[in-house]
Design a protein around this motif. Sequence first.
Motif, PDB file in Angstrom:
ATOM      1  N   ARG A   4     -15.834  -3.306   1.852  1.00  0.00           N
ATOM      2  CA  ARG A   4     -14.827  -4.047   1.573  1.00  0.00           C
ATOM      3  C   ARG A   4     -13.513  -3.554   1.232  1.00  0.00           C
ATOM      4  N   MET A   5     -12.606  -3.408   2.005  1.00  0.00           N
ATOM      5  CA  MET A   5     -11.220  -2.966   1.726  1.00  0.00           C
ATOM      6  C   MET A   5     -10.415  -3.973   1.355  1.00  0.00           C
ATOM      7  N   GLU A   6      -9.921  -3.968   0.205  1.00  0.00           N
ATOM      8  CA  GLU A   6      -9.065  -4.896  -0.369  1.00  0.00           C
ATOM      9  C   GLU A   6      -7.407  -4.149  -0.490  1.00  0.00           C
ATOM     10  N   PHE A   7      -6.699  -5.399  -0.315  1.00  0.00           N
ATOM     11  CA  PHE A   7      -5.202  -4.615  -0.336  1.00  0.00           C
ATOM     12  C   PHE A   7      -4.399  -5.815  -0.744  1.00  0.00           C
ATOM     13  N   THR A   8      -3.127  -5.349  -1.617  1.00  0.00           N
ATOM     14  CA  THR A   8      -2.094  -6.031  -2.002  1.00  0.00           C
ATOM     15  C   THR A   8      -1.029  -6.074  -0.950  1.00  0.00           C
ATOM     16  N   PHE A   9      -0.187  -6.987  -0.653  1.00  0.00           N
ATOM     17  CA  PHE A   9       0.910  -7.008   0.433  1.00  0.00           C
ATOM     18  C   PHE A   9       2.057  -7.797  -0.191  1.00  0.00           C
ATOM     19  N   ALA A  10       3.310  -7.568   0.232  1.00  0.00           N
ATOM     20  CA  ALA A  10       4.500  -8.436  -0.156  1.00  0.00           C
ATOM     21  C   ALA A  10       4.871  -9.061   1.322  1.00  0.00           C
ATOM     22  N   LYS A  11       5.548 -10.305   1.095  1.00  0.00           N
ATOM     23  CA  LYS A  11       5.814 -11.159   2.423  1.00  0.00           C
ATOM     24  C   LYS A  11       7.330 -11.256   2.024  1.00  0.00           C
ATOM     25  N   LYS A  12       8.342 -10.781   2.637  1.00  0.00           N
ATOM     26  CA  LYS A  12       9.697 -10.659   2.346  1.00  0.00           C
ATOM     27  C   LYS A  12      10.623 -11.092   3.482  1.00  0.00           C
ATOM     28  N   GLY A  13      11.984 -11.310   3.252  1.00  0.00           N
ATOM     29  CA  GLY A  13      12.755 -11.731   4.102  1.00  0.00           C
ATOM     30  C   GLY A  13      12.455 -12.658   5.046  1.00  0.00           C
ATOM     31  N   SER A  62       6.833 -13.423  -1.538  1.00  0.00           N
ATOM     32  CA  SER A  62       5.756 -13.094  -2.668  1.00  0.00           C
ATOM     33  C   SER A  62       5.673 -11.592  -2.607  1.00  0.00           C
ATOM     34  N   ASP A  63       5.520 -11.030  -3.930  1.00  0.00           N
ATOM     35  CA  ASP A  63       5.352  -9.467  -4.076  1.00  0.00           C
ATOM     36  C   ASP A  63       4.004  -9.032  -4.315  1.00  0.00           C
ATOM     37  N   ASN A  64       2.957 -10.102  -4.354  1.00  0.00           N
ATOM     38  CA  ASN A  64       1.780  -9.649  -4.900  1.00  0.00           C
ATOM     39  C   ASN A  64       0.611 -10.397  -4.152  1.00  0.00           C
ATOM     40  N   GLU A  65       0.551 -10.511  -2.983  1.00  0.00           N
ATOM     41  CA  GLU A  65      -0.614 -11.132  -2.090  1.00  0.00           C
ATOM     42  C   GLU A  65      -1.863 -10.414  -2.045  1.00  0.00           C
ATOM     43  N   GLU A  66      -2.980 -11.112  -2.291  1.00  0.00           N
ATOM     44  CA  GLU A  66      -4.318 -10.313  -1.954  1.00  0.00           C
ATOM     45  C   GLU A  66      -4.890 -10.440  -0.729  1.00  0.00           C
ATOM     46  N   ALA A  67      -5.438  -9.475  -0.375  1.00  0.00           N
ATOM     47  CA  ALA A  67      -6.522  -9.822   0.956  1.00  0.00           C
ATOM     48  C   ALA A  67      -7.531  -8.683   1.253  1.00  0.00           C
ATOM     49  N   GLU A  90       8.812  -5.750  10.201  1.00  0.00           N
ATOM     50  CA  GLU A  90       9.636  -5.475   8.856  1.00  0.00           C
ATOM     51  C   GLU A  90       9.499  -6.870   7.996  1.00  0.00           C
ATOM     52  N   GLY A  91       9.291  -6.689   6.992  1.00  0.00           N
ATOM     53  CA  GLY A  91       9.012  -7.966   6.180  1.00  0.00           C
ATOM     54  C   GLY A  91       7.669  -8.224   5.495  1.00  0.00           C
ATOM     55  N   ILE A  92       6.550  -7.462   6.070  1.00  0.00           N
ATOM     56  CA  ILE A  92       5.226  -7.414   5.674  1.00  0.00           C
ATOM     57  C   ILE A  92       5.032  -5.978   4.917  1.00  0.00           C
ATOM     58  N   TYR A  93       4.775  -5.868   3.766  1.00  0.00           N
ATOM     59  CA  TYR A  93       4.589  -4.377   3.193  1.00  0.00           C
ATOM     60  C   TYR A  93       3.279  -4.276   2.494  1.00  0.00           C
ATOM     61  N   ILE A  94       2.263  -3.387   2.927  1.00  0.00           N
ATOM     62  CA  ILE A  94       1.450  -3.110   2.093  1.00  0.00           C
ATOM     63  C   ILE A  94       1.588  -2.332   0.904  1.00  0.00           C
ATOM     64  N   ARG A  95       1.017  -2.736  -0.371  1.00  0.00           N
ATOM     65  CA  ARG A  95       1.522  -2.312  -1.549  1.00  0.00           C
ATOM     66  C   ARG A  95       0.491  -1.150  -2.000  1.00  0.00           C
ATOM     67  N   GLU A  96      -0.975  -1.680  -1.897  1.00  0.00           N
ATOM     68  CA  GLU A  96      -1.948  -0.821  -2.441  1.00  0.00           C
ATOM     69  C   GLU A  96      -3.223  -1.338  -1.554  1.00  0.00           C
ATOM     70  N   ALA A  97      -3.994  -0.231  -1.579  1.00  0.00           N
ATOM     71  CA  ALA A  97      -5.376  -0.462  -0.856  1.00  0.00           C
ATOM     72  C   ALA A  97      -6.488   0.084  -1.830  1.00  0.00           C
ATOM     73  N   TYR A  98      -7.804  -0.610  -1.877  1.00  0.00           N
ATOM     74  CA  TYR A  98      -8.892   0.010  -2.400  1.00  0.00           C
ATOM     75  C   TYR A  98     -10.143  -0.651  -2.184  1.00  0.00           C
ATOM     76  N   SER A  99     -10.979   0.261  -2.031  1.00  0.00           N
ATOM     77  CA  SER A  99     -12.398  -0.212  -1.333  1.00  0.00           C
ATOM     78  C   SER A  99     -13.636  -0.148  -2.203  1.00  0.00           C
ATOM     79  N   GLN A 100     -14.473  -1.103  -1.764  1.00  0.00           N
ATOM     80  CA  GLN A 100     -15.748  -1.470  -2.527  1.00  0.00           C
ATOM     81  C   GLN A 100     -16.716  -1.543  -1.806  1.00  0.00           C
ATOM     82  N   GLU A 101     -17.830  -0.626  -1.879  1.00  0.00           N
ATOM     83  CA  GLU A 101     -19.200  -0.484  -1.049  1.00  0.00           C
ATOM     84  C   GLU A 101     -19.690  -1.844  -1.257  1.00  0.00           C
TER      85      GLU A 101
END
Length: 102
Positions: A4-13, A62-67, A90-101
């Motif tokens: 499971r690869m979780e990530f946070t993203f921003a939705k701007k502009g 939003s600055d901190n959406e989770e998926a 442009e306008g969708i930015y991946i902030r961070e990604a982390y995984s869980q087995e």
Amino acid sequence: MSVRMEFTFAKKGTMRFISHLDLMRLFMRAVRRAGLPVKMSEGFSPHPRLSMKRALKLGVESDNEEAAFVLREQVAPGEFRDKLQKQLPEGIYIREAYSQER
């Protein structure tokens, strides 16, 4: 094995005007174009396994959406973030990604 690869993203502009369903489709297309080993759902109409924590209202930034995507094999979080970001508009930015087995 699946990861499971979780990530946070921003939705701007101007991307704040994209609907939740269109945002889901955008991520599904981007992950396919990025060539990431995403796990597909089973059944008559398979699609990438993607989940989002919450749906944003239309017109809201939003600055901190989770998926999260479920992947068939392990991918380094940095590689996942970089490959996916290259396929996003442009306008969708991946902030961070982390995984869980799983």
